[in-house]
Design a protein around this motif. Structure first.
Motif, short mmCIF file in Angstrom:
data_model
loop_
_atom_site.label_atom_id
_atom_site.label_comp_id
_atom_site.label_asym_id
_atom_site.label_seq_id
_atom_site.Cartn_x
_atom_site.Cartn_y
_atom_site.Cartn_z
N GLY A 27 0.80 -1.22 0.00
CA GLY A 27 0.00 0.00 0.00
C GLY A 27 0.83 1.27 0.00
N TYR A 28 2.13 1.14 0.23
CA TYR A 28 2.98 2.33 0.21
C TYR A 28 3.26 2.74 -1.23
N GLU A 29 2.89 3.97 -1.57
CA GLU A 29 3.09 4.45 -2.95
C GLU A 29 3.61 5.88 -2.98
N TYR A 30 4.09 6.35 -1.82
CA TYR A 30 4.47 7.75 -1.71
C TYR A 30 5.92 8.01 -2.12
N ASN A 31 6.24 7.66 -3.34
CA ASN A 31 7.55 8.03 -3.85
C ASN A 31 7.55 9.53 -4.16
N TYR A 32 8.69 10.15 -4.03
CA TYR A 32 8.83 11.61 -4.19
C TYR A 32 8.26 12.06 -5.53
N ASP A 33 7.24 12.94 -5.48
CA ASP A 33 6.55 13.36 -6.70
C ASP A 33 5.90 14.72 -6.46
N LEU A 34 6.60 15.81 -6.81
CA LEU A 34 6.10 17.15 -6.57
C LEU A 34 4.86 17.46 -7.40
N GLU A 35 4.79 16.96 -8.62
CA GLU A 35 3.62 17.22 -9.46
C GLU A 35 2.38 16.56 -8.88
N LYS A 36 2.54 15.36 -8.38
CA LYS A 36 1.42 14.67 -7.74
C LYS A 36 0.98 15.45 -6.49
N ALA A 37 1.95 15.93 -5.73
CA ALA A 37 1.63 16.71 -4.53
C ALA A 37 0.87 17.98 -4.89
N LYS A 38 1.31 18.68 -5.93
CA LYS A 38 0.62 19.91 -6.36
C LYS A 38 -0.82 19.61 -6.75
N ALA A 39 -1.02 18.52 -7.48
CA ALA A 39 -2.37 18.15 -7.93
C ALA A 39 -3.28 17.86 -6.75
N LEU A 40 -2.77 17.17 -5.76
CA LEU A 40 -3.57 16.84 -4.58
C LEU A 40 -3.92 18.08 -3.76
N ILE A 41 -2.97 19.00 -3.65
CA ILE A 41 -3.23 20.26 -2.94
C ILE A 41 -4.35 21.03 -3.63
N LYS A 42 -4.31 21.06 -4.95
CA LYS A 42 -5.35 21.75 -5.73
C LYS A 42 -6.69 21.08 -5.54
N GLU A 43 -6.71 19.74 -5.61
CA GLU A 43 -7.96 18.99 -5.44
C GLU A 43 -8.55 19.18 -4.05
N ALA A 44 -7.69 19.42 -3.05
CA ALA A 44 -8.16 19.62 -1.68
C ALA A 44 -8.69 21.04 -1.46
#
Length: 534
Positions: A356-373
């Motif tokens: 279940g661990y899938e949190y590899n370093y990914d700034l673009e994914k982080a930006k997208a999640l921040i926007k979705e939140a």
């Protein structure tokens, strides 16, 4: 190590860990004797030999094993006292390693377990004596367990073990009854809290006598102690496992890491604990020093309290995870003396799973999640950091830099240890850097404190009905394989819920003189210095 609340573990035991090489009993619930077991002591003369150890966190708070609450005092308890059972060891690549998850006989040479798994009957070893010359018998065991209930630290362990009664059957036999099956029971008995004390010494003196004196059957006796500076131990030459190889052990409190390293290099101390990771490379060049760096059960994480905005949003917590570059943290903060953390428990723990661990370093994914939140323009938050730990400040600086790349501002709230403890105990920190070492190496103990809804150390206030139900099932599941699968589901669910951002598994780094032998690393980070010799 102090816990403000108690979490009663209800568990099941079906396997008794036997000493390697012992013949098995015809009754699978009866432990074999320890005839021929390897001993950490020796009958070799100890005359004139001294080992000096430098500790970083004081010279201990107490000599009372039933009230010890710090790692230094815990190491004293293991030197001065014995327990009914103890942790095993194994050889790994030519090195002896401690195994807190394997239980072997000690003062008790064998034990039987009832069919309903709630009654343990221990048979004591013949001929064992306290340092006073008094016998270690059933009366001493019963007295010790009566006494431990009255202590703040030991009393907590007593309740966690779910002991209902301790009864003398005869001089060599003691019966324990539990309130419910507990698969951790023997592991609890192996901890320093359940040391067996000499009743004659304890009863004939004030209750606080054992705070500054010893009354055990262990490998060493206490000679003197100044909590501010040092403790001195001398060999118990009549020790039942054989006299230690070293006549005297001196513990010195040396707060500054640079001084511990200097004393080690000059030969003024033989063992120095808590060597900073940044100094390992230079110390490795010294041909008179050996560096022992091992991954313990200690995990380092960033806790996020969902009662505070914006951490009430799962996608925000997930985004924070995606800006964690574990490899960079390990190299730039831990200087390679750490390992990736891919679950909410250490990889040293039984039933560990990174599923279940899938949190590899990914700034673009982080930006997208921040926007979705709903935080397209970013947000600001305070990260509470204990000022006594330089590594954590370094972690915070690195995270601040990464979060700026996705429009998030991190303010570092560096506070004194007492204030830090107050903030996280009261769940008043929106986000904080934390660490944890499980003294009992098992998911039930770990989650019972940290992530069960009512856990005493659940500082994020994390609450999941799914996790609570899985833990409840696991703690009473008699089948090892089924229990393991339940704990793996717990790990997967916690990772998905992301109350923490995983940082790394921290190493315990110890500097040792090349003249010193017998150092054994245990994942609970407690030193057993009775095995050391020159």
């Amino acid at each position: 190590m102090k816990q403000k609340k108690l979490y009663i573990l209800i568990s099941t035991l079906i396997v008794v860990m036997l000493l390697s090489g012992c013949a098995k009993s015809s009754n699978p619930k009866e432990a074999a004797s320890t005839e021929g077991q390897n001993s950490t002591a020796s009958t070799e003369s100890a005359a004139g030999k001294t080992i000096t150890l430098a500790y970083s966190q004081g010279a201990g708070q107490t000599m009372d094993p039933h009230d010890a609450g710090d790692l230094t005092s815990a190491s004293y308890a293991f030197a001065l006292y014995d327990q009914l059972v103890t942790s095993g060891t194994e050889e790994v690549d030519g090195k002896t390693m401690g195994r807190t998850d394997q239980i072997v006989p000690s003062l008790a040479e064998s034990w039987k377990i009832s069919d309903d798994l709630t009654t343990y009957t221990f048979t004591l070893r013949d001929g064992v004596k306290f340092q006073s010359g008094n016998p270690v018998n059933a009366d001493a065991v019963v007295y010790s367990f009566e006494r431990v209930q009255t202590k703040s630290e030991g009393g907590s362990s007593y309740k966690l073990a779910n002991i209902k009664s301790v009864t003398k059957i005869d001089d060599k036999t003691v019966e324990f009854k539990l309130g419910a099956p507990n698969h951790l029971f023997l592991k609890y008995l192996a901890t320093f809290s359940f040391s067996i004390v000499d009743p004659s010494a304890a009863k004939s003196n004030p209750d606080d006598y054992l705070t500054q004196h010893s009354a055990g059957s262990g490998a060493y006796k206490l000679e003197k102690w100044d909590p501010a500076t040092e403790a001195v131990f001398v060999a118990n030459k009549d020790y039942w496992k054989g006299a230690p190889k070293v006549e005297k052990v001196i513990i010195k409190f040396v707060a500054e890491a640079s001084n511990r390293e200097l004393f080690l290099e000059k030969g003024e101390v033989d063992v120095a604990f808590d060597i900073p990771a940044k100094d390992v490379k230079s110390l490795l060049k010294n041909d008179k020093v050996t560096i022992n760096s091992e991954s313990s059960n200690r995990i380092v994480y960033l806790g996020m309290n969902a009662k505070f905005k914006p951490f009430d949003q799962l996608k925000v917590r997930q985004a924070i995870n995606f800006v964690i570059d574990q490899n960079k943290l390990i190299q730039d903060v831990a200087y390679g003396q750490a390992a990736p953390l891919k679950s909410s428990i250490s990889s040293k723990s039984p039933d560990y799973s990174s599923e279940g661990y899938e949190y590899n370093y990914d700034l673009e994914k982080a930006k997208a999640l921040i926007k979705e939140a709903g935080y397209e323009n970013g947000f600001t938050f305070d990260l509470t950091v204990n000022s006594s730990t330089q590594d954590y400040e370094d972690i915070a600086v690195l995270l601040k830099s990464e979060l700026e790349k996705i429009g998030v501002t991190l303010n570092i709230n560096k506070v004194a240890p007492a204030q830090y403890r107050e903030l996280i105990n009261n769940k008043a920190a929106a986000a904080y850097l934390g660490k944890y070492t499980s003294l009992v190496n098992d998911p039930s103990y770990h989650y019972g404190f940290l992530l069960e809804s009512n856990g005493a150390s659940n500082y994020t206030g994390y609450s999941s009905n799914t996790v609570d139900e899985l833990l409840e099932k696991a703690n009473v599941e008699p089948d090892d394989a089924k229990r393991s699968e339940l704990y793996k589901q717990v790990q997967k669910q916690v990772t998905a819920d992301s109350p923490w951002a995983y940082l790394y598994e921290s190493n315990l780094i110890v500097g040792i003189s090349k003249d010193v032998k017998g150092y054994i690393f245990y994942s609970d980070e407690i030193a057993r210095f009775s095995s050391l010799y020159k």
